[in-house]
Design an enzyme around this catalytic site. Structure first.
Site, short mmCIF file in Angstrom:
data_model
loop_
_atom_site.label_atom_id
_atom_site.label_comp_id
_atom_site.label_asym_id
_atom_site.label_seq_id
_atom_site.Cartn_x
_atom_site.Cartn_y
_atom_site.Cartn_z
N GLY A 165 -16.25 -7.18 -6.18
CA GLY A 165 -17.46 -7.99 -6.03
C GLY A 165 -18.44 -7.34 -5.08
N GLY B 199 -22.15 -8.32 -4.91
CA GLY B 199 -22.44 -9.73 -4.67
C GLY B 199 -23.03 -9.99 -3.30
CG ASP C 278 -11.74 -21.40 7.51
OD1 ASP C 278 -12.90 -21.19 7.91
OD2 ASP C 278 -11.30 -22.53 7.31
CG HIS C 279 -16.86 -17.79 7.46
ND1 HIS C 279 -16.86 -18.47 6.26
CD2 HIS C 279 -17.91 -18.27 8.16
CE1 HIS C 279 -17.87 -19.31 6.24
NE2 HIS C 279 -18.52 -19.22 7.38
CG ASP D 215 -18.43 -25.72 0.15
OD1 ASP D 215 -17.94 -24.65 -0.27
OD2 ASP D 215 -19.50 -25.76 0.78
CG HIS E 299 -15.35 -24.04 7.03
ND1 HIS E 299 -14.62 -22.88 6.93
CD2 HIS E 299 -16.41 -23.88 6.20
CE1 HIS E 299 -15.22 -22.05 6.08
NE2 HIS E 299 -16.30 -22.64 5.62
CE LYS F 16 -24.14 -27.28 0.84
NZ LYS F 16 -24.42 -26.16 1.77
#
Length: 495
Positions: free
Chosen positions: A10, A13, A179-180, A237, A242, A343
Site C-alpha cells: 500500500g 496510499g 494502535d498508533h 473506529d 484507541h 467528529k
C-alpha cells in the site's frame, strides 16, 4: 535500529505518504536507522524507482519533522528505496518480490530480516500472509515480522477469523498490531507519571479518585472515508481500540518489570475486569450515540453526515459515542470511566482527565471559598503536556480559596521536536519490542465488550441523537461543570 528489509504494502496510499515515509526519514536523520536497510514500496499501480523516490521526497517535504533538500544526504537515503508493482493475489509476483528482496538484502548487508507492513484493508491481511509464505518470502535466515493496521475485524467473529488466517503463517510473537495512539508521547508518559512518582501512585484508586474522563474529539467529518466509516462508526473506529487502550493504560496495575509481556498482561487484566452489559436497557443507560447534522465549524458551514460522499442518506451510523465504563476490580470498584469521541467537534483534542475526590467541607464553608476538585490532565493531542489543578489562597485576600493551575506544556519547550507515533512504533517493531502493540487477547476482549453495545444499538434506532456540527455532541452526553471548554469534566451523567 536492527537491519531489515521493510516491505510496505500500500505504498502509494495516504498512510504511507503522510506517516510511514516521514517516519523513515526522521529515524534516518536521528541515526536510529543505519545504512543496513532497504525499503520496498509495493502497490498495484506502475511506478518507476525514479517516480517512487520523487513521491517519497514530496511526502517527506510536506509531512516530515525535518527539512529536506536534494543533497548528498538525501541521495544516500533515497538509494535504499525501490518500488515494485505487485498484484497481491498473484503468487508469482511474490516470487519475483523475493528475488528483489534478496538482491537488496545482499546489497545492504541486511542479514535476512524482513518486516512486512500491511497498509491495506483488513480483509486482505490473510491472503497476503499466505502468499508471502507461498512465494518464499519467509524462507530467509533472519526474522519475519508482520505489522498490521486497524481495524482488526468488524466484530469478534470476524476478528477471530482474521486472526486464524494470519496465525496459520505467523506466530503471535511476530504479529504487531498497531494502535498508533499507543505510540503518542503523552500516552507513553502516563505510566511514567503514575509509577515513578510517589505522590500519585498511592492515590491512584477508588479511595481518592472520583472519576476518569477520556476525550478524543475531532473537528473533521468523515472526509473521503465515507464508505468505510458508514460500515464502522465511532464505536468500532475509535472506541474498540484507541479509547479502550487508553483506559487500560490508566487503569492497569504496576507491572512486575518493564517487559513487553508483563505490561500487556496487566492491560489484559483490565479488559477482563470491564463490567459487561447484560441487557439492551443497561447499554442504553450507560452509553450515548449521536450523529452530526449540518452546522458551523470554525466559521464554516459544513454538511451533515448523511450528506457526505459515499454515506447512505438514511444511515444510522454513529459519529459520536460516549459511555460510562466500570472496571470491577479491587482498585477501581465504583469509579466511573467516562469515554467520549466524536467528529465535527468545536475543538480537536485528546485529553485524559483524572478528577480527585473533594476534601471534607467542614473547614471551608464560607461563600468566599470555592473548593473545586483537584484535576490531573494528560494533554495528548494536539498540544502535549500535563495540567494539574489545586486549590490555593488568593494573594492579598483574607484567606479566599481559588483554583490555581500548574501547567507543563511539553509542546511549548524551545527546540522540542518530539517523534511522531509511527516513528516510535516502526522503531519498536524493528527491534522486536512489542510493548506498545496490541496482543490478540487484548483485541478479542475489547471486541467482546463493544459487541454487546453494537448489538443493543442494532435493536432500535430511536436512541440515535442528532447534534449540530461544531458542538460537543448530543445534549444527553454532556455533563456540567468542570474545566470550561471540556464539558465532560465533573458533574452528573445525564441519564
Amino acid at each position: 535500529m536492527t537491519s531489515a528489509v521493510y516491505l510496505i504494502f500500500g505504498a502509494t496510499g495516504d498512510l504511507a505518504r503522510r506517516k510511514l515515509f516521514p517516519a523513515f526519514y526522521a529515524l534516518y536523520r536521528e541515526r536510529k536507522l543505519g545504512d543496513r536497510f532497504a525499503v520496498i514500496g509495493l502497490a498495484r499501480r506502475p511506478r518507476t524507482n525514479e517516480q517512487f523516490r520523487e513521491d517519497l521526497h514530496e511526502s517527506i517535504q510536506e509531512f516530515a519533522r525535518y527539512n529536506v533538500t536534494k543533497d548528498e544526504q538525501w541521495e544516500s537515503f533515497a538509494e535504499h528505496f525501490e518500488y515494485m508493482s505487485l498484484d497481491i493475489n498473484n503468487v508469482d509476483g511474490f516470487r519475483q518480490l523475493r528475488e528483489l528482496t534478496d538482491k537488496l538484502d545482499d546489497k545492504f548487508d541486511v542479514g535476512g530480516n524482513r518486516l512486512f507492513y500491511l497498509a491495506l484493508a483488513p480483509e486482505l491481511f490473510g491472503g497476503v500472509s499466505h502468499n508471502l509464505k507461498a512465494g518464499g518470502m519467509l524462507d530467509a535466515s533472519g526474522w519475519n515480522r508482520l505489522v498490521i493496521e486497524k481495524p482488526f475485524g468488524y466484530d469478534l467473529p470476524s476478528a477471530e477469523k482474521l486472526n486464524a488466517e494470519i496465525r496459520q503463517v505467523f506466530d503471535e510473537q511476530d504479529v504487531y498490531r498497531i494502535d498508533h495512539y499507543l505510540g503518542k508521547e503523552m500516552v507513553q508518559n502516563i505510566n511514567v507519571v503514575r509509577f515513578a512518582n510517589t505522590f500519585f501512585e498511592p492515590l491512584w484508586n477508588n479511595k481518592y479518585i472520583s472519576n476518569i474522563q477520556i476525550t478524543l474529539s475531532e473537528t473533521v467529518g468523515v472526509e473521503e472515508r465515507g464508505g468505510y466509516y458508514d460500515r464502522s462508526g465511532a464505536l468500532r473506529d475509535m472506541g474498540q481500540n484507541h479509547m479502550l487502550q487508553m483506559l487500560a493504560v490508566m487503569a492497569m496495575e504496576p507491572p512486575s518489570r518493564l517487559h513487553p509481556e508483563d505490561i500487556r498482561d496487566e492491560k489484559v487484566k483490565v479488559f477482563r475486569s470491564l463490567r459487561g452489559f447484560q441487557t439492551a436497557a443497561e447499554v442504553r443507560a450507560n452509553t450515548v450515540r449521536g450523529q452530526y447534522v449540518s452546522g458551523n465549524v470554525k466559521g464554516q458551514q459544513v454538511p451533515g453526515y448523511r450528506e457526505e460522499d459515499s454515506v447512505n442518506p438514511e444511515s444510522t451510523t454513529e459519529t459520536y459515542f460516549a459511555a460510562r465504563v466500570f472496571v470491577d476490580n479491587f482498585r477501581w470498584a465504583g469509579v466511573p470511566f467516562y469515554i467520549r469521541t466524536g467528529k465535527r467537534s468545536p475543538v480537536k483534542t485528546t485529553e485524559v482527565v483524572v478528577e480527585f475526590k473533594n476534601v471534607p467541607n467542614n473547614v471551608y464553608l464560607s461563600r468566599k471559598h470555592r473548593l473545586e476538585p483537584n484535576l490531573l490532565v494528560f494533554r495528548i493531542n494536539p498540544m502535549e503536556g500535563i495540567y494539574f489543578k489545586i486549590n490555593a489562597k488568593r494573594p492579598g485576600s483574607e484567606g479566599t480559596v481559588i483554583p490555581v493551575a500548574m501547567d507543563f506544556c511539553q509542546s511549548c519547550q524551545v527546540g522540542l521536536n518530539t517523534p511522531e507515533a509511527y516513528e516510535r512504533l516502526l522503531y519498536d517493531a524493528a527491534r522486536g519490542d512489542s510493548t506498545y502493540f496490541t496482543r490478540w487477547d487484548e483485541v478479542a476482549l475489547a471486541w467482546k465488550y463493544v459487541d454487546k453495545i453494537a448489538s443493543a444499538w442494532g435493536e432500535r434506532t430511536e436512541d440515535l441523537h442528532m447534534y449540530a456540527a461544531g458542538t460537543w455532541g448530543p445534549e444527553r452526553g454532556q455533563r456540567t461543570g468542570g474545566r470550561g471548554r471540556l464539558p465532560v469534566v465533573a458533574g452528573e451523567w445525564s441519564a
